[in-house]
Design an enzyme around this catalytic site. Structure first.
Site, PDB file in Angstrom:
ATOM      1  CE1 TYR A   1       3.125  -7.493   4.650  1.00  0.00           C
ATOM      2  CE2 TYR A   1       2.916  -9.710   5.472  1.00  0.00           C
ATOM      3  CZ  TYR A   1       2.775  -8.790   4.420  1.00  0.00           C
ATOM      4  OH  TYR A   1       2.229  -9.091   3.534  1.00  0.00           O
TER       5      TYR A   1
ATOM      6  CG  ASP B   1      -1.754  -1.157   1.126  1.00  0.00           C
ATOM      7  OD1 ASP B   1      -2.595  -1.272   0.410  1.00  0.00           O
ATOM      8  OD2 ASP B   1      -2.307  -1.469   2.419  1.00  0.00           O
TER       9      ASP B   1
END
Length: 149
Positions: A108, A50
């Site tokens: 992540y 994103d």
């Protein structure tokens, strides 16, 4: 044979990974710099990040010609790429290689700066700064919601 590139980027000024009209994206920038060097081709990534997301080891492939020795691609490109995008490694992969389908894992990292003072200079864009204490119990429970495929 496709060329695999492992790229790193500071996503602050990118509108994400995937190409978008009239927006600066990682895929768009890679293609913009690869095409004058290599000729026609396309970049395919292992993941679409994103806007504002950073990456340290994003796997992408270049599906065009490679008119220079593959071991020189990173050196030549890194001299041209903007400072928020770099090529870490380059190697050949089989025609059957697909970055999304062949990904083994994705990791992540979320960083929180918990203090009444601001984050260290140069790190503010990489952390969420909070002044108030966090509950480690609640954080552990919430983290379990993120585990999986």
């Amino acid at each position: 044979m496709p060329l695999r590139l492992r790229v790193a980027y500071d996503g602050t000024d990118f509108a994400g990974f995937q190409k978008q009209p009239h927006r600066r994206t990682v895929q768009g920038e890679l293609e913009r710099y690869l095409r004058p060097l290599m000729g026609p081709g396309q970049v395919w990534g292992a993941s679409r990040t994103d806007a504002g997301v950073h990456a340290r080891d994003q796997v992408v492939i270049w599906t065009g010609s490679v008119p220079l020795p593959h071991d020189r691609v990173a050196l030549v490109l890194n001299r041209r790429l903007p400072p928020d995008l770099s090529i870490q490694t380059v190697d050949w992969v089989p025609e059957s290689f697909r970055p999304i389908e062949d990904a083994v894992a994705k990791y992540y990292s979320y960083r929180i700066w918990q203090a009444q003072t601001p984050p260290w200079p140069g790190t503010a864009r990489y952390v969420a700064a909070l002044e108030h204490p966090l509950s480690w119990t609640i954080l552990r429970v919430a983290a379990q919601l993120l585990v999986g495929r």
